[in-house]
Design a protein around this motif. Sequence first.
Motif, short mmCIF file in Angstrom:
data_model
loop_
_atom_site.label_atom_id
_atom_site.label_comp_id
_atom_site.label_asym_id
_atom_site.label_seq_id
_atom_site.Cartn_x
_atom_site.Cartn_y
_atom_site.Cartn_z
N LEU A 185 0.83 -1.20 0.00
CA LEU A 185 0.00 0.00 0.00
C LEU A 185 0.87 1.25 0.00
N GLU A 186 1.93 1.27 0.80
CA GLU A 186 2.81 2.44 0.85
C GLU A 186 3.46 2.68 -0.51
N LEU A 187 3.89 1.62 -1.16
CA LEU A 187 4.48 1.74 -2.48
C LEU A 187 3.51 2.38 -3.47
N LEU A 188 2.28 1.89 -3.49
CA LEU A 188 1.29 2.40 -4.43
C LEU A 188 0.90 3.84 -4.12
N VAL A 189 0.78 4.16 -2.84
CA VAL A 189 0.41 5.52 -2.45
C VAL A 189 1.53 6.51 -2.80
N ARG A 190 2.78 6.14 -2.49
CA ARG A 190 3.90 7.02 -2.80
C ARG A 190 4.02 7.24 -4.31
N ARG A 191 3.67 6.24 -5.08
CA ARG A 191 3.81 6.31 -6.53
C ARG A 191 2.47 6.51 -7.23
N HIS A 192 1.56 7.17 -6.54
CA HIS A 192 0.22 7.34 -7.12
C HIS A 192 0.32 8.06 -8.47
N GLY A 193 -0.48 7.57 -9.41
CA GLY A 193 -0.44 8.10 -10.76
C GLY A 193 0.52 7.37 -11.67
N HIS A 194 1.36 6.50 -11.11
CA HIS A 194 2.32 5.72 -11.90
C HIS A 194 1.88 4.25 -11.92
N VAL A 195 1.86 3.69 -13.11
CA VAL A 195 1.51 2.27 -13.24
C VAL A 195 2.73 1.43 -12.92
N LEU A 196 2.58 0.49 -11.99
CA LEU A 196 3.68 -0.38 -11.57
C LEU A 196 3.39 -1.81 -12.00
N SER A 197 4.32 -2.42 -12.70
CA SER A 197 4.14 -3.80 -13.13
C SER A 197 4.28 -4.74 -11.94
N ARG A 198 3.77 -5.95 -12.12
CA ARG A 198 3.90 -6.96 -11.06
C ARG A 198 5.36 -7.23 -10.75
N GLY A 199 6.19 -7.29 -11.80
CA GLY A 199 7.61 -7.56 -11.59
C GLY A 199 8.31 -6.46 -10.82
N SER A 200 7.99 -5.19 -11.15
CA SER A 200 8.65 -4.08 -10.45
C SER A 200 8.21 -4.01 -9.00
N ILE A 201 6.95 -4.33 -8.74
CA ILE A 201 6.47 -4.37 -7.35
C ILE A 201 7.20 -5.46 -6.57
N PHE A 202 7.36 -6.61 -7.19
CA PHE A 202 8.05 -7.72 -6.53
C PHE A 202 9.48 -7.33 -6.18
N GLU A 203 10.17 -6.65 -7.08
CA GLU A 203 11.54 -6.23 -6.83
C GLU A 203 11.63 -5.29 -5.64
N GLN A 204 10.58 -4.48 -5.43
CA GLN A 204 10.58 -3.54 -4.32
C GLN A 204 10.25 -4.21 -2.99
N LEU A 205 9.40 -5.23 -3.01
CA LEU A 205 8.91 -5.82 -1.77
C LEU A 205 9.75 -6.99 -1.26
N TYR A 206 10.56 -7.59 -2.13
CA TYR A 206 11.31 -8.78 -1.73
C TYR A 206 12.79 -8.61 -2.03
N ASP A 207 13.64 -9.14 -1.15
CA ASP A 207 15.07 -9.00 -1.38
C ASP A 207 15.55 -10.06 -2.36
N SER A 208 16.81 -9.92 -2.76
CA SER A 208 17.35 -10.77 -3.83
C SER A 208 17.49 -12.23 -3.42
N ASP A 209 17.44 -12.51 -2.12
CA ASP A 209 17.58 -13.90 -1.66
C ASP A 209 16.24 -14.60 -1.48
N SER A 210 15.14 -13.92 -1.79
CA SER A 210 13.82 -14.49 -1.56
C SER A 210 13.56 -15.68 -2.49
N ASP A 211 12.88 -16.69 -1.95
CA ASP A 211 12.49 -17.86 -2.75
C ASP A 211 11.12 -17.68 -3.40
N ALA A 212 10.44 -16.57 -3.10
CA ALA A 212 9.10 -16.35 -3.65
C ALA A 212 9.19 -15.96 -5.13
N SER A 213 8.07 -16.09 -5.84
CA SER A 213 7.97 -15.64 -7.23
C SER A 213 7.05 -14.44 -7.28
#
Length: 248
Positions: A185-213
């Motif tokens: 929610l914070e990401l979307l609110v801070r970037r209101h008006g900007h379309v964020l792809s699923r991949g870019s959101i994932f990069e922001q919410l999870y670190d490089s060692d995450s096993d999630a997709s």
Amino acid sequence: MPGTWTRAVPLQLLRIPAAAKLRKVAPMRVLVVDDSERLREALATGLRAQGMVVETASDGQEALERLHDTPFDVIVLDVLMPRVDGLQVLRHVRTARLPTRILVLSARDQVDDRVEALNLGADDYLVKPFAFTEVKARILALARRHFDEPSPLVAIGPVQIDTSARIAQANERQLALTPKEYALLELLVRRHGHVLSRGSIFEQLYDSDSDASDSVIEVLMSTLRAKLAAAGVEQFIETRRGFGYVVG
């Protein structure tokens, strides 16, 4: 993972690629650098529980390797470390003009030690031992300074987030969000008006060692929308098919 790096980045050759310039988006990405594994992991665990994306480095050389590839909003930096100490990291980060905020943690409590770190470009200095709540408060304060936010309150329509307390309200009702839901929610609110792809959101919410997709973003989006709807706020997050998500 800490301790597994083999590539060395010469200090004099440290360059921050254009793609790694600090991004004014949320949630915060934090790099914790300390040669004490116990302290390093305790800080990382506590900060992740607050919805932050946290990576760690066990010494200054590993920190420079991380910084070479990844942008961070805040670096929590120890001073006394093997190979490359914290002051060397600080000096080279500032030479590279990376606008990351830096909080120095050190057992050195003399005025001269603090002055040296601040003169080299540290944004804050905290003496060990310390309380986790103070570290968290100082990190959040540094992040607000970077984002030029004098107030921790950010509101879009009926939705308001408090970036200091890490809570959100909709129609003046507090939302019971998990750390990842709050971070989304914070990401979307801070970037209101900007379309964020699923991949870019994932990069922001999870670190490089995450096993999630990145498919986990759809699940988070669904639960977040449900909680907003329960508070009387529907259609707050719009899906742009083929592009991503946006808050208007």
